[in-house]
Design a protein around this motif. Sequence first.
Motif, mmCIF file in Angstrom:
data_model
loop_
_atom_site.group_PDB
_atom_site.id
_atom_site.type_symbol
_atom_site.label_atom_id
_atom_site.label_comp_id
_atom_site.label_asym_id
_atom_site.label_seq_id
_atom_site.Cartn_x
_atom_site.Cartn_y
_atom_site.Cartn_z
ATOM 1 N N SER A 137 1.287 5.830 -1.610
ATOM 2 C CA SER A 137 1.013 4.622 -0.826
ATOM 3 C C SER A 137 0.003 4.879 0.285
ATOM 4 C CB SER A 137 2.315 4.075 -0.233
ATOM 5 O OG SER A 137 3.162 3.610 -1.254
ATOM 6 N N LYS A 138 0.134 6.013 0.957
ATOM 7 C CA LYS A 138 -0.826 6.348 2.023
ATOM 8 C C LYS A 138 -2.235 6.488 1.447
ATOM 9 C CE LYS A 138 2.401 8.680 5.104
ATOM 10 N NZ LYS A 138 2.855 9.977 5.635
ATOM 11 N N THR B 154 -3.593 3.065 0.390
ATOM 12 C CA THR B 154 -3.972 2.301 1.579
ATOM 13 C C THR B 154 -5.313 2.792 2.115
ATOM 14 O OG1 THR B 154 -1.666 1.877 2.152
ATOM 15 C CG2 THR B 154 -3.278 1.672 3.927
ATOM 16 N N ARG C 95 -8.137 1.437 -0.341
ATOM 17 C CA ARG C 95 -8.054 0.048 -0.823
ATOM 18 C C ARG C 95 -9.314 -0.744 -0.492
ATOM 19 N NH1 ARG C 95 -3.521 -1.959 3.450
ATOM 20 N NH2 ARG C 95 -4.823 -1.757 5.286
ATOM 21 N N ASP D 258 -7.330 -5.868 2.683
ATOM 22 C CA ASP D 258 -6.109 -5.721 3.475
ATOM 23 C C ASP D 258 -4.965 -6.581 2.952
ATOM 24 O OD1 ASP D 258 -7.197 -3.846 5.178
ATOM 25 O OD2 ASP D 258 -7.978 -5.365 6.559
ATOM 26 N N GLU E 268 -1.628 -7.646 1.103
ATOM 27 C CA GLU E 268 -0.379 -6.903 0.915
ATOM 28 C C GLU E 268 0.536 -7.677 -0.018
ATOM 29 O OE1 GLU E 268 1.386 -6.074 4.675
ATOM 30 O OE2 GLU E 268 -0.201 -4.720 5.275
#
Length: 122
Positions: A103-104, A107, A110, A113, A115
């Motif tokens: 996930s880090k 992110t 990506r 932004d 979600e």
Amino acid sequence: MGFDDSYEYNSTLYNVVVYHQLHCLFAVRRNYYRLLSHVSSNTGIQDDVEVERIGNRGGHCFEYLRNGLICNADLTLEPYIPQERSAKIWDLDHRCVNFEDVSKWATLVRSSDREGIDIAGG
């Protein structure tokens, strides 16, 4: 887990497969409960477009998840319990990636932004 940090940015966008798999799992789960609600209330689904949409997405998602399971086969051995006619599926040590690290990284690279799990078409 070693993530590639030598990014060459261009105009091509990609999905991280695990997030597409989670998207499909969410869609299948949601449609399952939607159908279960119709069955338990004896209302049925009257809208042919709704039936077709659920069927099309379900077929795509089941195949996508099946391929993901085959590709990333978990070879953990589950002890079979004959008295229960079931396998012990909890409290086993699995070899997994650290999803927080995934996930880090996702992110970090990506393209927007946004979600959440995006379910196009409802």
